[in-house]
Design a protein around this motif. Structure first.
Motif, PDB file in Angstrom:
ATOM      1  N   ASP A 189       3.662  -3.667  -9.047  1.00  0.00           N
ATOM      2  CA  ASP A 189       4.928  -4.373  -9.284  1.00  0.00           C
ATOM      3  C   ASP A 189       5.529  -4.888  -7.982  1.00  0.00           C
ATOM      4  O   ASP A 189       6.044  -6.008  -7.926  1.00  0.00           O
ATOM      5  N   ARG A 190       5.464  -4.086  -6.926  1.00  0.00           N
ATOM      6  CA  ARG A 190       5.985  -4.521  -5.630  1.00  0.00           C
ATOM      7  C   ARG A 190       5.188  -5.704  -5.081  1.00  0.00           C
ATOM      8  O   ARG A 190       5.757  -6.651  -4.535  1.00  0.00           O
ATOM      9  N   ALA A 191       3.856  -5.660  -5.232  1.00  0.00           N
ATOM     10  CA  ALA A 191       3.018  -6.757  -4.742  1.00  0.00           C
ATOM     11  C   ALA A 191       3.326  -8.054  -5.492  1.00  0.00           C
ATOM     12  O   ALA A 191       3.406  -9.129  -4.892  1.00  0.00           O
ATOM     13  N   LEU A 192       3.539  -7.963  -6.813  1.00  0.00           N
ATOM     14  CA  LEU A 192       3.858  -9.156  -7.601  1.00  0.00           C
ATOM     15  C   LEU A 192       5.248  -9.694  -7.257  1.00  0.00           C
ATOM     16  O   LEU A 192       5.455 -10.910  -7.206  1.00  0.00           O
ATOM     17  N   GLU A 193       6.197  -8.803  -6.995  1.00  0.00           N
ATOM     18  CA  GLU A 193       7.528  -9.245  -6.593  1.00  0.00           C
ATOM     19  C   GLU A 193       7.475  -9.976  -5.253  1.00  0.00           C
ATOM     20  O   GLU A 193       8.111 -11.009  -5.062  1.00  0.00           O
ATOM     21  N   LEU A 247      -5.251   6.357   0.029  1.00  0.00           N
ATOM     22  CA  LEU A 247      -4.438   5.178   0.293  1.00  0.00           C
ATOM     23  C   LEU A 247      -4.845   4.096  -0.706  1.00  0.00           C
ATOM     24  O   LEU A 247      -6.014   3.735  -0.788  1.00  0.00           O
ATOM     25  N   THR A 248      -3.886   3.615  -1.491  1.00  0.00           N
ATOM     26  CA  THR A 248      -4.130   2.559  -2.467  1.00  0.00           C
ATOM     27  C   THR A 248      -3.505   1.270  -1.953  1.00  0.00           C
ATOM     28  O   THR A 248      -2.345   1.246  -1.564  1.00  0.00           O
ATOM     29  N   LEU A 249      -4.290   0.199  -1.942  1.00  0.00           N
ATOM     30  CA  LEU A 249      -3.833  -1.113  -1.503  1.00  0.00           C
ATOM     31  C   LEU A 249      -3.944  -2.075  -2.678  1.00  0.00           C
ATOM     32  O   LEU A 249      -5.009  -2.200  -3.286  1.00  0.00           O
ATOM     33  N   SER A 255       0.845  -1.197   0.000  1.00  0.00           N
ATOM     34  CA  SER A 255       0.000   0.000   0.000  1.00  0.00           C
ATOM     35  C   SER A 255       0.879   1.245   0.000  1.00  0.00           C
ATOM     36  O   SER A 255       2.047   1.204   0.396  1.00  0.00           O
ATOM     37  N   ALA A 256       0.290   2.320  -0.441  1.00  0.00           N
ATOM     38  CA  ALA A 256       0.979   3.608  -0.446  1.00  0.00           C
ATOM     39  C   ALA A 256      -0.044   4.710  -0.656  1.00  0.00           C
ATOM     40  O   ALA A 256      -1.144   4.465  -1.163  1.00  0.00           O
ATOM     41  N   HIS A 257       0.338   5.900  -0.278  1.00  0.00           N
ATOM     42  CA  HIS A 257      -0.483   7.074  -0.576  1.00  0.00           C
ATOM     43  C   HIS A 257      -0.194   7.418  -2.031  1.00  0.00           C
ATOM     44  O   HIS A 257       0.806   8.079  -2.323  1.00  0.00           O
ATOM     45  N   ALA A 258      -1.024   6.887  -2.931  1.00  0.00           N
ATOM     46  CA  ALA A 258      -0.720   7.046  -4.354  1.00  0.00           C
ATOM     47  C   ALA A 258      -1.972   6.960  -5.205  1.00  0.00           C
ATOM     48  O   ALA A 258      -2.938   6.297  -4.849  1.00  0.00           O
ATOM     49  N   ARG A 274      -4.255 -13.363  -9.227  1.00  0.00           N
ATOM     50  CA  ARG A 274      -5.293 -12.338  -9.227  1.00  0.00           C
ATOM     51  C   ARG A 274      -4.763 -11.109  -8.506  1.00  0.00           C
ATOM     52  O   ARG A 274      -3.968 -11.202  -7.572  1.00  0.00           O
ATOM     53  N   LEU A 275      -5.238  -9.955  -8.945  1.00  0.00           N
ATOM     54  CA  LEU A 275      -4.895  -8.685  -8.310  1.00  0.00           C
ATOM     55  C   LEU A 275      -6.174  -7.993  -7.881  1.00  0.00           C
ATOM     56  O   LEU A 275      -7.168  -7.994  -8.614  1.00  0.00           O
ATOM     57  N   ASP A 276      -6.133  -7.412  -6.717  1.00  0.00           N
ATOM     58  CA  ASP A 276      -7.255  -6.625  -6.225  1.00  0.00           C
ATOM     59  C   ASP A 276      -6.707  -5.254  -5.847  1.00  0.00           C
ATOM     60  O   ASP A 276      -5.697  -5.164  -5.138  1.00  0.00           O
ATOM     61  N   VAL A 277      -7.340  -4.207  -6.353  1.00  0.00           N
ATOM     62  CA  VAL A 277      -6.907  -2.846  -6.050  1.00  0.00           C
ATOM     63  C   VAL A 277      -8.029  -2.150  -5.291  1.00  0.00           C
ATOM     64  O   VAL A 277      -9.162  -2.092  -5.754  1.00  0.00           O
TER      65      VAL A 277
END
Length: 101
Positions: free
Chosen positions: A44-48, A85-87, A31-34, A66-69
């Protein structure tokens, strides 16, 4: 090491690879303020991290990725980066695959 772990959104690999062992569910989140372009960096960080977790289990691939945003805001405080905040959550099944070619 983790870059060599293959990711696939389907439950099998096209092109002559066979699943030989299932290691279980792997999960990661970042997550990040983005907003906007920075969300791609979070993904990319989550997949790594997903690759790293699969490697810890002895897998060389993850299937069914699967990706969830999720985006959370504090609208009462007004719109700014600090209030967004994006997770990004990534998950799939860690497996071992071998080439049948």
């Amino acid at each position: 090491m983790s870059q060599s772990i293959l990711l696939c959104t389907t439950d099998d690999f096209p092109g002559g690879s066979t699943v030989t062992d299932c290691h279980g569910l792997v999960f990661s989140s970042c997550s990040a303020h983005a907003i906007g372009q920075r969300v791609s960096e979070i993904k990319d960080r989550a997949l790594e991290k997903l690759r790293t977790e699969a490697g810890k289990l002895g897998a060389n691939a993850v299937i069914g990725v699967r990706l969830d945003v999720s985006v959370a805001t504090r609208p009462a405080d007004g719109f700014s980066m600090e209030n967004v905040l994006t997770l990004v959550t990534a998950y799939g099944t860690a497996v071992s695959v071998t080439s049948t070619d």
